[in-house]
Design an enzyme around this catalytic site. Structure first.
Site: not given
Ligand SMILES: NC(=O)c1ccc[n+]([C@@H]2O[C@H](COP(=O)([O-])OP(=O)(O)OC[C@H]3O[C@@H](n4cnc5c(N)ncnc54)[C@H](OP(=O)(O)O)[C@@H]3O)[C@@H](O)[C@H]2O)c1
Length: 331
Positions: A8, A11, A119, A201, A215, A219
């Site tokens: 949460f 994404i 990924k 950022g 990265d 891909k």
């Molecule tokens: N952000 C982008 O623009 C983007 C684009 C394409 C792909 N992605 C990919 O999508 C994924 C998520 O990205 P994001 O930006 O949403 O990351 P993020 O903001 O860091 O969120 C990651 C979430 O995963 C949770 N998490 C971590 N370990 C966990 C576990 N063991 N069990 C359950 N939940 C867990 C975290 O919990 P906490 O809240 O408790 O820390 C956090 O809620 C990543 O793999 C990223 O590479 C991201």
């Protein structure tokens, strides 16, 4: 359909927002569609009758939602009785794919469809996971893992079914493209452009992930395995980053009507490296944009251009969810 979301963060939250916004269309496909559980790294929320999305879109942390189970884990959610689909959005880890790899394995073994933007598990265990999905008669979709909103897997699988893909080339990392564009348009040094990217950022916590082509190489692994019938691992990608690109090199290229871009290529080569791209080539996009150029026997050349990260990624996740919903209606 009963859905759980694991992760949460950015994404996960954007996915909940998009599902809330599009719920009327979704309900036309499946009246019973509901999100029954969401987890983060510390716990989860669960309601078998469906969580309240209106409340969810207004909270910052999962623990702000009523009845947050502080000692619960994502694995417990996956093991609940009636889960049909898991959206997996935990942090990328390309060393061992965890924690996402375990979650995806567990879900597929239980016949739960999986949509992921992560990924890591696919880079580490593409063949294992796709085989597991087939064996358990469920779908594993991952449009959001490569180039965010660009629908590259859907395009090739749905619209190029009679084509043989001969080459895929692309700008697959928006951060390096931002840095190289700054150097090209503003004459800044690599160091200054990187610093600005960090201030905005848009770099990973460890910028080497972007600037050393890690990265982009991840891909390339997913694209090659998914769309070009390869069976490659991260180590198979020949990789050169952009650290050594000087302002002088960028200026010289510019004078000759080229831009230096970090390009991933899959043909006889499997590599990520800085290349000279003619300024009028469709791949020559700037700023944080991504571009993917596909060459195939029947269609010739097709280029997709758009945002490779950020909230636009949710378009890919939603498309994967819709695909599963529609396929289930057909079966
Ligand atoms: N952000 C982008 O623009 C983007 C684009 C394409 C792909 N992605 C990919 O999508 C994924 C998520 O990205 P994001 O930006 O949403 O990351 P993020 O903001 O860091 O969120 C990651 C979430 O995963 C949770 N998490 C971590 N370990 C966990 C576990 N063991 N069990 C359950 N939940 C867990 C975290 O919990 P906490 O809240 O408790 O820390 C956090 O809620 C990543 O793999 C990223 O590479 C991201």
């Amino acid at each position: 359909m009963n859905v759980i979301i694991v992760g949460f963060g950015f994404i996960g939250k954007e996915t909940v927002r998009a599902l809330y916004k599009k719920m009327d269309i979704i309900k036309r496909l499946d009246e019973e569609f509901r999100i029954i559980g969401i987890s983060d790294s510390k716990g989860y929320i669960y309601n078998e009758k469906g969580l309240n999305l209106e409340k969810l879109i207004n909270i910052e942390r999962l623990s702000d939602y009523m009845a947050y189970n502080e000692s619960g884990s994502a694995e417990e959610l996956i093991e609940k009785r009636d889960v049909d689909l898991m959206v997996e959005a935990t942090p990328t880890n390309i060393k061992n794919g965890e924690p996402g790899l375990t979650f995806i394995r567990k879900a597929l073994k239980r016949g739960i469809h999986v949509v992921t933007s992560n990924k890591g598990p696919l880079v580490v265990a593409f063949k294992e996971l796709t085989t597991l999905a087939k064996m358990n008669n469920c779908q594993l979709l991952y449009e959001g893992t490569v180039a965010g909103a660009l629908p590259v897997f859907s395009l090739v699988r749905k619209c190029l079914q009679g084509d043989k893909i001969r080459r895929i080339m692309g700008i697959l990392n928006g951060t390096t493209n931002y840095i190289l564009s700054k150097m090209y348009f503003e004459g800044t040094s690599f160091e200054l452009a990187l610093k600005e990217a960090q201030e905005r950022g848009i770099t990973e916590r460890d910028p080497s992930y972007d600037v050393d082509g890690i990265d982009a190489a991840c891909k390339i692994v997913i694209l090659a395995n998914a769309l070009m019938n390869k069976d490659i691992r991260f180590e198979d990608v020949k990789r050169t980053g952009i650290r050594r690109i000087t302002q002088e090199a960028v200026s010289l290229a510019k004078k000759a009507n080229y831009a230096i871009k970090l390009i991933g290529v899959i043909d006889k080569r499997i590599e990520v490296a800085p290349k000279l791209v003619p300024i009028n080539h469709p791949l020559c996009v700037h700023g944080t944009l991504n571009a993917i150029h596909i060459e195939s026997d029947l269609a010739g050349r097709i280029t997709l251009i758009g945002y490779g990260a950020g909230k636009e990624t949710v378009s890919a996740i939603m498309n994967d969810i819709f695909t599963i919903l529609k396929d289930l209606r057909k079966s």
